[in-house]
Write a protein that holds these residues in place. Structure first.
Motif, PDB file in Angstrom:
ATOM      1  N   PRO A   1     -37.709  23.652  -8.777  1.00 54.78           N
ATOM      2  CA  PRO A   1     -37.243  25.199  -8.192  1.00 54.78           C
ATOM      3  C   PRO A   1     -37.462  25.061  -6.653  1.00 54.78           C
ATOM      4  CG  PRO A   1     -39.679  25.326  -9.094  1.00 54.78           C
ATOM      5  CD  PRO A   1     -39.055  23.940  -9.333  1.00 54.78           C
ATOM      6  N   TYR A   2     -36.472  25.771  -5.887  1.00 54.16           N
ATOM      7  CA  TYR A   2     -36.729  26.087  -4.423  1.00 54.16           C
ATOM      8  C   TYR A   2     -37.858  27.347  -4.283  1.00 54.16           C
ATOM      9  CZ  TYR A   2     -35.167  25.946   0.420  1.00 54.16           C
ATOM     10  OH  TYR A   2     -34.736  25.568   2.011  1.00 54.16           O
ATOM     11  N   PRO A   3     -38.736  26.733  -3.448  1.00 51.16           N
ATOM     12  CA  PRO A   3     -39.846  27.750  -3.130  1.00 51.16           C
ATOM     13  C   PRO A   3     -39.440  28.945  -2.355  1.00 51.16           C
ATOM     14  CG  PRO A   3     -40.066  25.801  -1.680  1.00 51.16           C
ATOM     15  CD  PRO A   3     -38.913  25.503  -2.463  1.00 51.16           C
ATOM     16  N   GLY A   4     -40.231  29.974  -2.734  1.00 51.61           N
ATOM     17  CA  GLY A   4     -40.017  31.201  -2.255  1.00 51.61           C
ATOM     18  C   GLY A   4     -40.881  31.596  -1.179  1.00 51.61           C
ATOM     19  N   PRO A   5     -40.941  32.605  -0.623  1.00 57.75           N
ATOM     20  CA  PRO A   5     -42.029  32.732   0.399  1.00 57.75           C
ATOM     21  C   PRO A   5     -43.497  32.753   0.061  1.00 57.75           C
ATOM     22  CG  PRO A   5     -40.310  34.440   0.594  1.00 57.75           C
ATOM     23  CD  PRO A   5     -40.056  33.598  -0.548  1.00 57.75           C
TER      24      PRO A   5
ATOM     25  N   VAL B   1     -41.572  24.530   3.443  1.00 62.06           N
ATOM     26  CA  VAL B   1     -40.157  24.231   3.855  1.00 62.06           C
ATOM     27  C   VAL B   1     -39.831  23.854   5.109  1.00 62.06           C
ATOM     28  CG1 VAL B   1     -37.850  25.219   3.786  1.00 62.06           C
ATOM     29  CG2 VAL B   1     -39.453  25.939   1.724  1.00 62.06           C
ATOM     30  N   ILE B   2     -38.966  22.718   5.374  1.00 58.60           N
ATOM     31  CA  ILE B   2     -38.630  22.641   7.046  1.00 58.60           C
ATOM     32  C   ILE B   2     -37.288  23.367   7.003  1.00 58.60           C
ATOM     33  CG2 ILE B   2     -37.932  20.739   8.298  1.00 58.60           C
ATOM     34  CD1 ILE B   2     -40.729  20.383   7.678  1.00 58.60           C
ATOM     35  N   THR B   3     -37.326  24.014   8.227  1.00 60.23           N
ATOM     36  CA  THR B   3     -36.298  25.027   8.726  1.00 60.23           C
ATOM     37  C   THR B   3     -35.814  24.257  10.137  1.00 60.23           C
ATOM     38  OG1 THR B   3     -37.005  26.924   7.554  1.00 60.23           O
ATOM     39  CG2 THR B   3     -35.348  27.190   9.516  1.00 60.23           C
ATOM     40  N   VAL B   4     -34.378  23.871  10.097  1.00 61.63           N
ATOM     41  CA  VAL B   4     -33.840  23.324  11.220  1.00 61.63           C
ATOM     42  C   VAL B   4     -33.023  24.505  11.837  1.00 61.63           C
ATOM     43  CG1 VAL B   4     -32.423  21.634  12.519  1.00 61.63           C
ATOM     44  CG2 VAL B   4     -33.924  20.988  10.524  1.00 61.63           C
ATOM     45  N   VAL B   5     -33.284  24.938  12.891  1.00 59.05           N
ATOM     46  CA  VAL B   5     -32.357  25.953  13.531  1.00 59.05           C
ATOM     47  C   VAL B   5     -31.306  25.308  14.676  1.00 59.05           C
ATOM     48  CG1 VAL B   5     -32.144  28.239  15.078  1.00 59.05           C
ATOM     49  CG2 VAL B   5     -34.102  27.698  13.316  1.00 59.05           C
ATOM     50  N   MET B   6     -29.911  25.494  14.392  1.00 64.53           N
ATOM     51  CA  MET B   6     -29.108  24.907  15.199  1.00 64.53           C
ATOM     52  C   MET B   6     -28.313  25.934  15.891  1.00 64.53           C
ATOM     53  SD  MET B   6     -28.039  21.585  12.786  1.00 64.53           S
ATOM     54  CE  MET B   6     -26.956  20.886  14.133  1.00 64.53           C
ATOM     55  N   ASP B   7     -28.519  26.256  17.072  1.00 62.73           N
ATOM     56  CA  ASP B   7     -27.755  27.315  17.672  1.00 62.73           C
ATOM     57  C   ASP B   7     -26.987  26.575  19.069  1.00 62.73           C
ATOM     58  OD1 ASP B   7     -27.061  29.810  18.666  1.00 62.73           O
ATOM     59  OD2 ASP B   7     -29.270  30.370  19.440  1.00 62.73           O
TER      60      ASP B   7
ATOM     61  N   SER C   1     -20.216  21.694  21.788  1.00 62.16           N
ATOM     62  CA  SER C   1     -20.186  20.410  20.962  1.00 62.16           C
ATOM     63  C   SER C   1     -21.882  20.080  21.109  1.00 62.16           C
ATOM     64  CB  SER C   1     -19.760  19.476  21.701  1.00 62.16           C
ATOM     65  OG  SER C   1     -20.099  19.099  23.111  1.00 62.16           O
ATOM     66  N   LEU C   2     -22.666  20.929  21.594  1.00 57.47           N
ATOM     67  CA  LEU C   2     -24.012  20.831  21.750  1.00 57.47           C
ATOM     68  C   LEU C   2     -24.629  22.062  21.094  1.00 57.47           C
ATOM     69  CD1 LEU C   2     -24.475  19.593  25.442  1.00 57.47           C
ATOM     70  CD2 LEU C   2     -24.033  18.089  23.327  1.00 57.47           C
ATOM     71  N   VAL C   3     -25.938  21.450  20.334  1.00 62.05           N
ATOM     72  CA  VAL C   3     -26.833  22.629  19.884  1.00 62.05           C
ATOM     73  C   VAL C   3     -28.154  22.688  20.506  1.00 62.05           C
ATOM     74  CG1 VAL C   3     -25.375  22.738  17.624  1.00 62.05           C
ATOM     75  CG2 VAL C   3     -27.355  21.234  18.001  1.00 62.05           C
ATOM     76  N   ASP C   4     -28.805  23.721  20.652  1.00 67.87           N
ATOM     77  CA  ASP C   4     -30.010  24.040  20.960  1.00 67.87           C
ATOM     78  C   ASP C   4     -30.790  24.068  19.622  1.00 67.87           C
ATOM     79  OD1 ASP C   4     -32.579  24.388  22.185  1.00 67.87           O
ATOM     80  OD2 ASP C   4     -31.989  26.336  22.679  1.00 67.87           O
ATOM     81  N   TRP C   5     -31.593  22.758  19.312  1.00 65.77           N
ATOM     82  CA  TRP C   5     -31.794  23.041  17.992  1.00 65.77           C
ATOM     83  C   TRP C   5     -33.540  22.862  18.120  1.00 65.77           C
ATOM     84  CZ3 TRP C   5     -35.577  18.685  17.452  1.00 65.77           C
ATOM     85  CH2 TRP C   5     -35.134  17.566  18.110  1.00 65.77           C
ATOM     86  N   THR C   6     -34.184  23.549  17.127  1.00 65.66           N
ATOM     87  CA  THR C   6     -35.465  23.349  16.884  1.00 65.66           C
ATOM     88  C   THR C   6     -35.787  23.306  15.208  1.00 65.66           C
ATOM     89  OG1 THR C   6     -35.559  26.073  16.660  1.00 65.66           O
ATOM     90  CG2 THR C   6     -36.024  25.092  18.872  1.00 65.66           C
ATOM     91  N   ILE C   7     -37.121  22.603  15.199  1.00 61.11           N
ATOM     92  CA  ILE C   7     -37.452  22.354  13.752  1.00 61.11           C
ATOM     93  C   ILE C   7     -38.860  23.138  13.484  1.00 61.11           C
ATOM     94  CG2 ILE C   7     -38.181  20.425  12.302  1.00 61.11           C
ATOM     95  CD1 ILE C   7     -36.456  18.368  13.576  1.00 61.11           C
ATOM     96  N   HIS C   8     -38.958  23.648  12.238  1.00 56.87           N
ATOM     97  CA  HIS C   8     -40.159  24.677  12.077  1.00 56.87           C
ATOM     98  C   HIS C   8     -40.567  24.107  10.682  1.00 56.87           C
ATOM     99  CE1 HIS C   8     -38.748  27.515  15.381  1.00 56.87           C
ATOM    100  NE2 HIS C   8     -37.444  26.790  15.012  1.00 56.87           N
ATOM    101  N   LEU C   9     -41.831  24.423  10.475  1.00 55.92           N
ATOM    102  CA  LEU C   9     -42.502  24.059   9.195  1.00 55.92           C
ATOM    103  C   LEU C   9     -43.100  25.574   8.657  1.00 55.92           C
ATOM    104  CD1 LEU C   9     -43.770  22.278   6.874  1.00 55.92           C
ATOM    105  CD2 LEU C   9     -45.791  22.270   8.480  1.00 55.92           C
ATOM    106  N   PHE C  10     -42.425  25.980   7.438  1.00 52.11           N
ATOM    107  CA  PHE C  10     -42.968  27.091   6.944  1.00 52.11           C
ATOM    108  C   PHE C  10     -44.170  26.773   6.073  1.00 52.11           C
ATOM    109  CE2 PHE C  10     -39.136  28.901   8.598  1.00 52.11           C
ATOM    110  CZ  PHE C  10     -39.327  30.249   8.774  1.00 52.11           C
ATOM    111  N   THR C  11     -45.210  27.138   6.244  1.00 50.38           N
ATOM    112  CA  THR C  11     -46.153  26.626   5.343  1.00 50.38           C
ATOM    113  C   THR C  11     -46.361  27.586   3.981  1.00 50.38           C
ATOM    114  OG1 THR C  11     -47.822  28.211   6.209  1.00 50.38           O
ATOM    115  CG2 THR C  11     -47.592  25.995   7.141  1.00 50.38           C
ATOM    116  N   GLY C  12     -47.034  26.897   3.021  1.00 52.58           N
ATOM    117  CA  GLY C  12     -46.981  27.639   1.789  1.00 52.58           C
ATOM    118  C   GLY C  12     -47.749  28.823   1.628  1.00 52.58           C
ATOM    119  N   ASP C  13     -48.444  29.338   2.647  1.00 55.85           N
ATOM    120  CA  ASP C  13     -49.039  30.760   2.751  1.00 55.85           C
ATOM    121  C   ASP C  13     -48.479  31.690   3.337  1.00 55.85           C
ATOM    122  OD1 ASP C  13     -49.464  29.657   5.388  1.00 55.85           O
ATOM    123  OD2 ASP C  13     -51.453  29.442   5.311  1.00 55.85           O
TER     124      ASP C  13
END
Length: 667
Positions: free
Chosen positions: A386-390, A395-401, A408-420
């Protein structure tokens, strides 16, 4: 032919209706149709085409002498088989339409629609309506019935009715009844101009509606399964062997041992089960049940009902053991793919006790699925994560702005949402060094950093972290599931991100819009708790796009788009989907871009519905789609359909990180 069965004739007449303009009188009727399932009318597309030129979504009235005390009821054109620029002369197989009553609770008779794809060549009965009262005043339409002789087949679906019977105007769309088997085997298309005789459409052409056909026929079989008594279609049909005097061979594989009541019960139980994504498993199960003695299917197989319809020798159903083997194989297939088939399995056991020779029971109880049908190459019981809820797991989240000065370019950031419930930024875009191509560096640095992050944070190889990519609507067709993070992945290792781990898209446009989260959370929780997920076709068919359509979708409805989501009609549909607060949607990034839908669109929705039917909870969808991608085999075209499918899974309970979050060291 013998005289028509008076009970069947009265049942067919009760199920036959007139199609009228909204508020119109009986004398204004356009043509005929018939109830094939609760709330569903089959007719010819040409009957409604000139009156409802906008197509599906158009309003009309339905009236019949045999239901609702003859009072008209409101309905809408649900779909038709016409192409976007259909010519004046409509091909036989496309001259079909489905009309849906707006009030689904109105009771009415339904025809028994054949489960076979064969085309008869004998005397049939035509039902419909014609203009005029018996006294000639012409103030209303009257019921019509006549005999006809089918003596020629025209193409793949045409049934030519020989001269000898004259069909008046208005009969088009009515049912064609086979008095030998007492079932509907076709739809009246047209009379011959200035001549006797006519043309009808074979029943199998209805399969061209794809997923809608599956829905309607499931309703048909469930309705008939609940009907008992002596004045029903089933009660007037003969058991195998009765029409020809052939007897059971004693092996259990001959005719003479399977009854219409068995068929009614079996099809009713099959209607409750999810159909496979393609017809290949249906054909394989049918051939295995009949010991590979069946001729190849000539028509599409869209449901277990269609496979059941292969188990005939002409008009004769095969023996009880063949059908019980088929039902047993279906139950085992459904179970192997995570479905439930308890009621069907129980009935098989009970019905098997009626087979004369107990030693033959093993032909049913010991039958096994063909090896190629087992999930995961013969390894049943594949685990669905199952996909984890909050707060339920990292979960790893990649934000591509996209950068405003260079799309053609994105300002990307990578975030780790911890289980807590906490989160931290663990990677970010850095500008390319002088002389380095900026777009190449942008992509390569994201790919490399994401690979490092996943390698560092995966808890173990069997439970890889899920990844979500946040993009604006204009980037929804980015093929992130095709990304390969390693330059030289091992040959025995999955290379593509979408096959390696649970991968979903999120809407970057929702970032920071806190005022909308409560409303989105209500819809999200409703979808998460829905007993059954169902396909919701987008864009809304046959009309301009209305926000009310998207806002009014049921809690378990999953919008499915058969075209790209970031441009054209698809972008409008997806924008309305997002505005309505939907957090789950699917679309085909390589789908068509024209306005009209194609046959493959119906096929896509049917396959997605099969996927949803195997899904107990919405949180299983990301991993089930990963399994489909993992199973794609270049040598097996039937596995290719999900390759360009993308999933929006946007949980409002886990807000996207703000764009001013501080960067920490990357591993």
């Amino acid at each position: 032919m013998s005289d028509p069965d008076h009970v069947v004739s009265s049942l067919a007449a009760a199920a036959t209706v007139q199609l009228l303009p909204v508020g119109g009188e009986s004398k204004d009727f356009w043509g005929s149709g018939f109830f094939v399932a609760p709330g569903w009318v089959v007719t010819c597309a040409h009957v409604v085409r000139s009156h409802l030129p906008a197509g599906p979504g158009g309003q009309l009235d339905v009236r019949g002498d045999g239901f609702n005390d003859g009072i008209s009821v409101h309905a809408e054109l649900a779909d038709w088989r016409l192409m976007e620029r259909e010519g004046r002369v409509i091909p036989v197989e496309r001259d079909l339409a489905l009309v849906r009553l707006l009030d689904p609770d109105i009771e009415h008779e339904c025809v028994w629609f054949t489960d076979r794809a064969t085309r008869v060549m004998r005397t049939v009965l035509v039902h419909g309506y014609r203009p005029g009262d018996p006294d000639g005043t012409g103030t209303r339409a009257v019921s019509f019935q006549a005999k006809g002789e089918i003596n020629v087949h025209d193409g793949g679906y045409g049934l030519v009715i020989a001269p000898g019977a004259e069909y008046p105007k208005g009969v088009s769309g009515g049912p064609l009844v086979d008095p030998l088997t007492n079932e509907v085997v076709g739809v009246i298309k047209s009379r011959r101009k200035d001549r006797e005789g006519g043309l009808a459409i074979a029943a199998a052409a209805l399969r061209g509606f794809g997923g809608l056909y599956q829905q309607v026929m499931a309703g048909h079989d469930s309705w008939h399964a609940a009907r008992k008594g002596h004045q029903t279609w089933i009660s007037r049909q003969w058991s195998s062997g009765e029409s020809t005097g052939r007897q059971d061979t004693g092996t259990g594989f001959g005719p003479g041992s399977w009854t219409p009541r068995d068929r009614r019960k079996a099809l009713g139980l099959l209607a409750e089960l999810p159909a496979p994504a393609t017809g290949a498993p249906i054909a394989a199960v049918a051939h295995k049940a009949a010991r590979n003695e069946l001729a190849p299917a000539k028509n599409a197989l869209l449901s277990w009902r269609d496979g059941y319809g292969l188990l005939y020798d002409g008009d004769e159903p095969l023996g009880a053991l063949v059908f019980l083997r088929y039902l047993q194989l279906v139950a085992r297939y459904v179970h192997a793919y995570g479905g439930k088939s308890g009621q069907l399995s129980e009935w098989i056991t009970d019905r098997l006790e009626e087979v004369a020779h107990p030693f033959q029971h093993e032909l049913v109880t010991e039958v096994r699925l063909p090896e190629q049908l087992w999930p995961d190459a013969g390894q049943p019981g594949r685990t669905v994560l199952p996909y984890p809820g909050p707060g339920e797991g990292p979960v790893i989240t990649v934000v591509m702005d996209p950068l405003h000065d260079d799309a053609s370019l994105v300002d990307w950031t990578i975030h780790l949402f911890t289980g807590d419930g906490g989160s931290e930024q663990i990677g970010a875009y850095e500008e390319a060094a002088p002389g380095v191509d900026a777009a190449w560096h942008n992509h390569q640095s994201l790919r490399r950093t994401l690979h490092e992050v996943l390698h560092a944070h995966d808890p173990d190889p069997d439970h890889p972290l899920p990844v979500e990519i946040a993009l604006p609507l204009g980037g929804f067709d980015t093929p992130v599931h095709r990304w390969q993070l390693e330059d030289a992945a091992r040959l025995n290792k999955l290379a593509h991100l979408g096959a390696q781990r649970r991968l979903v898209l999120r809407d970057l446009g929702r970032r920071g819009r806190w005022s909308e989260e409560a409303e989105r959370d209500i819809r999200w929780q409703a979808a998460a708790g829905a007993e059954r997920l169902t396909v919701a076709r987008i864009p809304e068919p046959g009309t301009t796009q209305r926000a009310a359509y998207y806002e009014g979708l049921t809690p378990g409805a999953v919008p499915v788009l058969c075209r790209p989501a970031s441009r054209g009609v698809g972008a409008t549909a997806m924008e309305l989907t997002l505005r309505a607060g939907h957090g789950i949607a699917l679309w085909d990034i390589d789908g068509h871009t024209g306005r009209g839908c194609e046959e493959r669109c119906t096929e896509l929705r049917g396959r997605v519905q099969g996927l949803l039917d195997r899904t107990d909870r919405a949180c299983e969808l990301p991993d089930r789609i990963r399994h489909l991608r993992e199973d794609i085999d270049p040598r097996r075209p039937e596995t290719h359909w999900p390759e360009s499918l993308v999933l929006l899974y946007d949980d409002p309970g886990r807000s996207l990180p703000a764009d001013d979050e501080e960067t920490l060291d990357s591993p």
